[in-house]
Design a protein around this motif. Sequence first.
Motif, PDB file in Angstrom:
ATOM      1  N   GLU A 118       0.807  -1.217   0.000  1.00 11.40           N
ATOM      2  CA  GLU A 118       0.000   0.000   0.000  1.00 11.40           C
ATOM      3  C   GLU A 118       0.842   1.271   0.000  1.00 11.40           C
ATOM      4  OE1 GLU A 118      -3.453   0.974  -0.076  1.00 11.40           O
ATOM      5  OE2 GLU A 118      -3.359  -0.943  -1.090  1.00 11.40           O
ATOM      6  N   LEU A 119       2.067   1.208   0.497  1.00 13.98           N
ATOM      7  CA  LEU A 119       2.918   2.395   0.516  1.00 13.98           C
ATOM      8  C   LEU A 119       3.297   2.848  -0.888  1.00 13.98           C
ATOM      9  CD1 LEU A 119       5.374   1.790   3.507  1.00 13.98           C
ATOM     10  CD2 LEU A 119       3.298   3.173   3.439  1.00 13.98           C
ATOM     11  N   LEU A 120       3.117   1.976  -1.870  1.00 13.45           N
ATOM     12  CA  LEU A 120       3.448   2.332  -3.249  1.00 13.45           C
ATOM     13  C   LEU A 120       2.242   2.867  -4.014  1.00 13.45           C
ATOM     14  CD1 LEU A 120       5.628  -0.782  -4.241  1.00 13.45           C
ATOM     15  CD2 LEU A 120       6.353   1.363  -3.163  1.00 13.45           C
ATOM     16  N   ARG A 121       1.090   2.835  -3.400  1.00 15.14           N
ATOM     17  CA  ARG A 121      -0.169   3.101  -4.113  1.00 15.14           C
ATOM     18  C   ARG A 121      -0.177   4.456  -4.811  1.00 15.14           C
ATOM     19  NH1 ARG A 121      -6.270   3.033  -1.457  1.00 15.14           N
ATOM     20  NH2 ARG A 121      -7.396   3.551  -3.374  1.00 15.14           N
ATOM     21  N   HIS A 122       0.363   5.486  -4.161  1.00 16.59           N
ATOM     22  CA  HIS A 122       0.287   6.841  -4.726  1.00 16.59           C
ATOM     23  C   HIS A 122       1.603   7.280  -5.361  1.00 16.59           C
ATOM     24  CE1 HIS A 122      -3.725   7.421  -3.132  1.00 16.59           C
ATOM     25  NE2 HIS A 122      -3.307   7.045  -1.934  1.00 16.59           N
ATOM     26  N   LYS A 123       2.506   6.368  -5.588  1.00 19.96           N
ATOM     27  CA  LYS A 123       3.762   6.700  -6.249  1.00 19.96           C
ATOM     28  C   LYS A 123       3.521   6.972  -7.735  1.00 19.96           C
ATOM     29  CE  LYS A 123       6.651   6.048  -2.769  1.00 19.96           C
ATOM     30  NZ  LYS A 123       7.512   7.124  -2.242  1.00 19.96           N
ATOM     31  N   VAL A 124       4.270   7.905  -8.290  1.00 15.84           N
ATOM     32  CA  VAL A 124       4.167   8.190  -9.728  1.00 15.84           C
ATOM     33  C   VAL A 124       4.624   6.963 -10.515  1.00 15.84           C
ATOM     34  CG1 VAL A 124       5.034   9.637 -11.600  1.00 15.84           C
ATOM     35  CG2 VAL A 124       4.547  10.648  -9.362  1.00 15.84           C
ATOM     36  N   LEU A 125       3.787   6.533 -11.459  1.00 15.10           N
ATOM     37  CA  LEU A 125       4.085   5.363 -12.302  1.00 15.10           C
ATOM     38  C   LEU A 125       4.438   4.148 -11.455  1.00 15.10           C
ATOM     39  CD1 LEU A 125       6.158   7.183 -15.063  1.00 15.10           C
ATOM     40  CD2 LEU A 125       3.824   6.336 -15.279  1.00 15.10           C
ATOM     41  N   LYS A 126       3.592   3.875 -10.468  1.00 13.82           N
ATOM     42  CA  LYS A 126       3.867   2.758  -9.560  1.00 13.82           C
ATOM     43  C   LYS A 126       3.953   1.427 -10.295  1.00 13.82           C
ATOM     44  CE  LYS A 126      -1.036   2.161  -8.267  1.00 13.82           C
ATOM     45  NZ  LYS A 126      -1.241   0.801  -8.777  1.00 13.82           N
ATOM     46  N   GLU A 127       3.328   1.346 -11.482  1.00 14.01           N
ATOM     47  CA  GLU A 127       3.356   0.092 -12.241  1.00 14.01           C
ATOM     48  C   GLU A 127       4.765  -0.242 -12.732  1.00 14.01           C
ATOM     49  OE1 GLU A 127      -0.508   2.226 -12.554  1.00 14.01           O
ATOM     50  OE2 GLU A 127       1.555   2.752 -13.101  1.00 14.01           O
ATOM     51  N   LYS A 148      15.394  17.354  -7.895  1.00 12.95           N
ATOM     52  CA  LYS A 148      16.346  16.434  -7.262  1.00 12.95           C
ATOM     53  C   LYS A 148      16.364  15.103  -8.013  1.00 12.95           C
ATOM     54  CE  LYS A 148      12.964  14.470  -4.040  1.00 12.95           C
ATOM     55  NZ  LYS A 148      13.047  13.073  -4.504  1.00 12.95           N
ATOM     56  N   ILE A 149      17.439  14.350  -7.827  1.00  9.03           N
ATOM     57  CA  ILE A 149      17.479  13.001  -8.369  1.00  9.03           C
ATOM     58  C   ILE A 149      16.406  12.174  -7.671  1.00  9.03           C
ATOM     59  CG2 ILE A 149      18.858  10.896  -8.553  1.00  9.03           C
ATOM     60  CD1 ILE A 149      21.335  12.608  -8.725  1.00  9.03           C
ATOM     61  N   SER A 150      15.545  11.531  -8.430  1.00  7.19           N
ATOM     62  CA  SER A 150      14.461  10.758  -7.829  1.00  7.19           C
ATOM     63  C   SER A 150      14.114   9.557  -8.697  1.00  7.19           C
ATOM     64  CB  SER A 150      13.209  11.628  -7.632  1.00  7.19           C
ATOM     65  OG  SER A 150      12.598  11.905  -8.878  1.00  7.19           O
ATOM     66  N   SER A 151      13.578   8.538  -8.048  1.00  8.02           N
ATOM     67  CA  SER A 151      13.156   7.339  -8.771  1.00  8.02           C
ATOM     68  C   SER A 151      11.986   7.632  -9.693  1.00  8.02           C
ATOM     69  CB  SER A 151      12.768   6.231  -7.780  1.00  8.02           C
ATOM     70  OG  SER A 151      13.875   5.832  -7.005  1.00  8.02           O
ATOM     71  N   SER A 152      11.104   8.569  -9.290  1.00  5.28           N
ATOM     72  CA  SER A 152       9.950   8.868 -10.145  1.00  5.28           C
ATOM     73  C   SER A 152      10.413   9.462 -11.469  1.00  5.28           C
ATOM     74  CB  SER A 152       8.981   9.808  -9.427  1.00  5.28           C
ATOM     75  OG  SER A 152       9.590  11.062  -9.164  1.00  5.28           O
ATOM     76  N   SER A 153      11.449  10.305 -11.440  1.00  8.20           N
ATOM     77  CA  SER A 153      11.980  10.857 -12.690  1.00  8.20           C
ATOM     78  C   SER A 153      12.574   9.757 -13.557  1.00  8.20           C
ATOM     79  CB  SER A 153      13.043  11.916 -12.391  1.00  8.20           C
ATOM     80  OG  SER A 153      12.475  13.036 -11.741  1.00  8.20           O
ATOM     81  N   LEU A 154      13.273   8.816 -12.928  1.00 13.03           N
ATOM     82  CA  LEU A 154      13.850   7.708 -13.699  1.00 13.03           C
ATOM     83  C   LEU A 154      12.750   6.859 -14.323  1.00 13.03           C
ATOM     84  CD1 LEU A 154      16.780   6.548 -11.377  1.00 13.03           C
ATOM     85  CD2 LEU A 154      16.835   8.152 -13.292  1.00 13.03           C
ATOM     86  N   ARG A 155      11.644   6.660 -13.603  1.00 11.78           N
ATOM     87  CA  ARG A 155      10.539   5.892 -14.180  1.00 11.78           C
ATOM     88  C   ARG A 155       9.908   6.653 -15.343  1.00 11.78           C
ATOM     89  NH1 ARG A 155       9.697   4.852  -8.678  1.00 11.78           N
ATOM     90  NH2 ARG A 155       7.954   6.304  -8.481  1.00 11.78           N
ATOM     91  N   GLN A 156       9.802   7.977 -15.221  1.00 13.93           N
ATOM     92  CA  GLN A 156       9.241   8.758 -16.326  1.00 13.93           C
ATOM     93  C   GLN A 156      10.106   8.621 -17.578  1.00 13.93           C
ATOM     94  OE1 GLN A 156       7.822  12.812 -15.348  1.00 13.93           O
ATOM     95  NE2 GLN A 156       7.975  12.212 -13.207  1.00 13.93           N
ATOM     96  N   ARG A 157      11.416   8.498 -17.383  1.00 13.05           N
ATOM     97  CA  ARG A 157      12.300   8.372 -18.542  1.00 13.05           C
ATOM     98  C   ARG A 157      12.199   7.003 -19.205  1.00 13.05           C
ATOM     99  NH1 ARG A 157      17.247  11.314 -15.267  1.00 13.05           N
ATOM    100  NH2 ARG A 157      16.112  13.277 -14.976  1.00 13.05           N
ATOM    101  N   LEU A 158      11.568   6.057 -18.536  1.00 14.66           N
ATOM    102  CA  LEU A 158      11.328   4.751 -19.153  1.00 14.66           C
ATOM    103  C   LEU A 158      10.155   4.785 -20.131  1.00 14.66           C
ATOM    104  CD1 LEU A 158      11.732   2.353 -16.094  1.00 14.66           C
ATOM    105  CD2 LEU A 158      13.327   2.654 -17.983  1.00 14.66           C
ATOM    106  N   LEU A 159       9.297   5.793 -19.996  1.00 17.18           N
ATOM    107  CA  LEU A 159       8.126   5.873 -20.869  1.00 17.18           C
ATOM    108  C   LEU A 159       8.569   6.003 -22.323  1.00 17.18           C
ATOM    109  CD1 LEU A 159       5.940   8.288 -18.719  1.00 17.18           C
ATOM    110  CD2 LEU A 159       5.650   5.815 -18.963  1.00 17.18           C
ATOM    111  N   GLY A 160       7.997   5.171 -23.170  1.00 17.49           N
ATOM    112  CA  GLY A 160       8.339   5.189 -24.588  1.00 17.49           C
ATOM    113  C   GLY A 160       9.506   4.301 -24.954  1.00 17.49           C
ATOM    114  N   THR A 161      10.225   3.780 -23.963  1.00 14.54           N
ATOM    115  CA  THR A 161      11.357   2.901 -24.247  1.00 14.54           C
ATOM    116  C   THR A 161      10.912   1.442 -24.263  1.00 14.54           C
ATOM    117  OG1 THR A 161      12.004   2.598 -21.923  1.00 14.54           O
ATOM    118  CG2 THR A 161      12.867   4.533 -23.064  1.00 14.54           C
TER     119      THR A 161
END
Length: 514
Positions: free
Chosen positions: A182-191, A282-295
């Motif tokens: 549940e702690l991941l529920r509201h994370k950006v691009l949790k999938e 800041k460096i963040s995991s959500s930004s790294l996940r956004q960069r996966l979009l389209g790849t």
Amino acid sequence: MAPFPSGLLVLTAPLGSVPGRAAAALAAAAGLVAGPLYVHLQPGLLLGGSAPLPAAPPPAPVLLRALAALYSAAAAHRGLDVRVLLGHGHRLAEPPRVLLADGGGGDEDPVSFGLRQLAAAAYGCPPPGCPPCCWATPTLPAYPDVVVGGTFDRLHGAHRLLLSACCLLARRRLLVGVADGELLRHKVLKELIEPYELRAAKLREFLADVQPAVLYDIVPLADPYGPAATDPELSCIVVSEETRKGGEAVNKKRLENGLAALELFEIQLIKDPEHSRNEEEKISSSSLRQRLLGTLLRPPREAPTLPPRPYVIGLTGGTGSGKTSIARLLGQLGAFLIDADKLGHAAYLPGGPAYERVLAAFGAEILSEDGTINRKVLGAKVFGNQPPKAARGALVVPCVARNNERWPRPAGKAVCVLDAAVLLEAGWQEMVHEVWTAVIPEEEAVKRIMDRDGLSEGAAHSRLRSQMSNSQRVEQSQVVLCTLWEPEITRKQVEKAWALLQQRLSHAPGSPSR
């Protein structure tokens, strides 16, 4: 020359000068090493002299600034796996295949010889019974047991700085809580968040490499407190400016449980030099996940029964995901579009192949006065009371598939996009080379459905929950896209996905040039 699978970079400059040298040192190493790049800090070492021995680090504030500079500089090189070593006398996860320094010459010069001696002395197998040697940091406070928490998705430079600070503070044990459930529920691009098991394994490998003298206890977190609120042996919690309030909440819970509050040790955030408009500074995991979009997230499925051209993309997504707008953008880029949803609607028009079957399944109350099927009434039945596979999936979809010889043909087009909401439910992935999925957070999808279709919030939630989940779709997809942000961001995602697709097609065996 092919890059080496791992490397050891020895920095001998004074630690106070590392922030000014880090970018150049890592840029030079980035082109040589494809796997872990271990960094050994030994200021003042003369590699050309007598056999070098590992040295103690400088005072802690200087060391932490050096760590922050190195991990920040590493962010400019995607995929560079930097691990600054805080202990020695142990074997590394990947033995270095190339030795580098901030000065040196050819294979036989004294510097290179000194590098080899240092690597053998510091990271060879220690004699039996010989404990690993640790760097002492007298100016840092020492705590027997330290705790830290986070998601730790796609371990990046800010994570590595946080964990390195923990390693310097802990004298016996480091407890690492990894957010899950549940702690991941509201994370950006949790999938797109890596599974817990993979995140924990990467953490354990990194920690064992940088400081083997500490006992590591890595556990999943199901709530914001975890064992930090109940473990009486803990004495310090490491936080960042962003997570300080979480540390204070842990202390409040400890006091309620009759335990002493933990010392809060705060480290700085690392700015991301490559962040875009919709990403955090800041460096963040959500930004790294956004960069996966389209790849390409996983290789295209083998489809020996499909002709290589046209190359078929199956585009899918839940209600409100923005799939149609993505299809439109792909069409503008040159793809031939087949709208399977419109074909499905045509299938249950009077005289269509599914009309009688749908009428028999749902009754005459779904008919309008002119005898056509009222799609809104049918939708309420399909999404409200009936499982979709037992309703539309079992009645309309097979009729559409059986009549695929009537589908429009992409004459002269190299890429065809099959736009189908029920692509995966219907098993149509066998008809495509790649599956592309549009995802959107449930809260945003509900808002869009309410605005577009005039449904209540409850009805919108019901419609979404009757469909395949985003995570289920992503697990079966090669490419993921998201329309959460401005249309311009979506357009850039789609253009990136299209450009990467063209690269794949141009390199495919036997493929004609574009």
